[in-house]
Scaffold this motif. Structure first.
Motif, PDB file in Angstrom:
ATOM      1  N   PHE A 135      57.569 -34.251  33.122  1.00 28.25           N
ATOM      2  CA  PHE A 135      57.080 -35.628  32.999  1.00 28.25           C
ATOM      3  C   PHE A 135      58.075 -36.532  33.708  1.00 28.25           C
ATOM      4  CE2 PHE A 135      55.047 -33.460  29.467  1.00 28.25           C
ATOM      5  CZ  PHE A 135      53.749 -33.955  29.520  1.00 28.25           C
ATOM      6  N   GLU A 136      57.762 -36.907  34.951  1.00 31.48           N
ATOM      7  CA  GLU A 136      58.704 -37.665  35.754  1.00 31.48           C
ATOM      8  C   GLU A 136      57.970 -38.433  36.840  1.00 31.48           C
ATOM      9  OE1 GLU A 136      61.271 -34.636  37.256  1.00 31.48           O
ATOM     10  OE2 GLU A 136      59.816 -33.907  38.725  1.00 31.48           O
ATOM     11  N   ASP A 137      58.643 -39.421  37.425  1.00 30.19           N
ATOM     12  CA  ASP A 137      58.052 -40.187  38.510  1.00 30.19           C
ATOM     13  C   ASP A 137      58.395 -39.526  39.847  1.00 30.19           C
ATOM     14  OD1 ASP A 137      60.684 -40.868  39.100  1.00 30.19           O
ATOM     15  OD2 ASP A 137      60.513 -42.900  38.288  1.00 30.19           O
TER      16      ASP A 137
ATOM     17  N   LEU B 279      59.897 -39.637  32.399  1.00 34.12           N
ATOM     18  CA  LEU B 279      58.937 -40.622  31.918  1.00 34.12           C
ATOM     19  C   LEU B 279      58.466 -40.277  30.519  1.00 34.12           C
ATOM     20  CD1 LEU B 279      56.701 -40.972  35.109  1.00 34.12           C
ATOM     21  CD2 LEU B 279      58.425 -42.603  34.310  1.00 34.12           C
TER      22      LEU B 279
ATOM     23  N   VAL C 188      55.864 -39.483  27.662  1.00 32.11           N
ATOM     24  CA  VAL C 188      54.594 -38.754  27.682  1.00 32.11           C
ATOM     25  C   VAL C 188      53.486 -39.683  27.205  1.00 32.11           C
ATOM     26  CG1 VAL C 188      53.324 -36.746  26.830  1.00 32.11           C
ATOM     27  CG2 VAL C 188      55.803 -36.595  27.191  1.00 32.11           C
TER      28      VAL C 188
ATOM     29  N   GLU D 139      47.722 -40.276  30.431  1.00 32.75           N
ATOM     30  CA  GLU D 139      47.554 -40.054  31.872  1.00 32.75           C
ATOM     31  C   GLU D 139      48.507 -38.977  32.380  1.00 32.75           C
ATOM     32  OE1 GLU D 139      47.843 -42.525  36.107  1.00 32.75           O
ATOM     33  OE2 GLU D 139      48.070 -43.571  34.183  1.00 32.75           O
ATOM     34  N   ARG D 140      49.764 -39.055  31.976  1.00 33.38           N
ATOM     35  CA  ARG D 140      50.756 -38.080  32.441  1.00 33.38           C
ATOM     36  C   ARG D 140      50.500 -36.705  31.831  1.00 33.38           C
ATOM     37  NH1 ARG D 140      54.991 -42.777  31.108  1.00 33.38           N
ATOM     38  NH2 ARG D 140      54.628 -44.042  32.999  1.00 33.38           N
ATOM     39  N   TYR D 141      50.013 -36.684  30.607  1.00 38.50           N
ATOM     40  CA  TYR D 141      49.695 -35.403  29.977  1.00 38.50           C
ATOM     41  C   TYR D 141      48.559 -34.707  30.721  1.00 38.50           C
ATOM     42  CZ  TYR D 141      48.556 -31.997  26.331  1.00 38.50           C
ATOM     43  OH  TYR D 141      48.301 -30.838  25.637  1.00 38.50           O
TER      44      TYR D 141
ATOM     45  N   GLN E 225      47.810 -35.064  33.832  1.00 37.85           N
ATOM     46  CA  GLN E 225      48.356 -34.588  35.102  1.00 37.85           C
ATOM     47  C   GLN E 225      49.026 -33.228  34.941  1.00 37.85           C
ATOM     48  OE1 GLN E 225      50.961 -37.732  36.389  1.00 37.85           O
ATOM     49  NE2 GLN E 225      49.284 -39.076  37.065  1.00 37.85           N
TER      50      GLN E 225
END
Length: 216
Positions: free
Chosen positions: A82-84, A90, A92, A95-97, A99
């Motif tokens: 979980f990172e930019d 970033l 959690v 949206e990131r999950y 991804q």
């Protein structure tokens, strides 16, 4: 407690009725790895009869990375981060999950000898995991082969002792990752990845068999 008993009974019956069930199950979770080496585990609680005399000082906001994995008898898929774009960690969120789930789904399809249409997926009840969008995404791919809060069967709350990443993988990794005292986030991520790659498939199978014993 009732939810926990109900879940364990359902899983026990499923394993008895379908011997191949455990071979088609993927257990998932994410964990923070702090560059300072501090371990903040929700599984480790120490009770004392008197106030402690020792004070442990640590940074309030230590640099960290957040790794996600899924484990089964077939091995481990991940880690995914979980990172930019600059590799900064970033929080959690839904949206990131999703991804990360997309990366897992692609990797699962590349595994030899695995039919994605037969696989089950487990996750805990964290809010990003069980948001409407996350569940919709998972149900489109796993249909009713999903064990999670807000699903049937439902993963019981407060059950990290039954989830293989929690009762085995995170502790195992943190014991090994910090042995060489990584000094940067890239070094830390490389150590995590190397430690995961070094876990043999036979060990993953033993961990899943341990799960089956724990729910009895």
């Amino acid at each position: 407690m009732r939810k926990r008993v109900t879940m364990c009974q359902w899983l026990s019956d499923k394993i008895d009725d379908e011997p191949e069930f455990l071979d088609n199950m993927w257990f998932s979770d994410e964990a923070h790895f702090l560059l300072s080496g501090h371990v903040n585990s929700k599984n480790n609680i120490f009770w004392g009869s008197t106030p402690p005399d020792h004070c442990l000082q640590r940074p309030l906001h230590s640099v960290k990375c957040t790794a996600w994995v899924a484990i089964s008898t077939h091995g481990i898929i991940g880690p995914f981060w979980f990172e930019d774009d600059d590799e900064r960690s970033l929080t959690v969120n839904t949206e990131r999950y999703i991804q990360v789930l997309r990366k897992f789904w692609v990797a699962l399809g590349r595994r030899r000898g695995i039919d994605r249409a037969l696989q089950w997926f487990q996750q805990d009840g964290a809010t990003p995991h069980t948001s409407d969008r996350s569940l919709e995404w998972l149900q489109q791919r796993f249909e009713d082969r999903l064990i999670s809060r807000r699903c049937h069967p439902e993963w019981s709350p407060h059950s990290p002792d039954l989830n293989p990443p929690d009762f085995y993988l995170w502790g195992y990794l943190k014991d090994r990752v910090y042995e060489h005292n990584p000094q940067t986030i890239p070094d830390l991520k490389a150590a995590i990845t190397a430690a995961i790659r070094a876990i043999p498939r036979e060990e993953c199978r033993r961990v899943i068999e341990n799960f089956a014993r724990r729910i009895q």
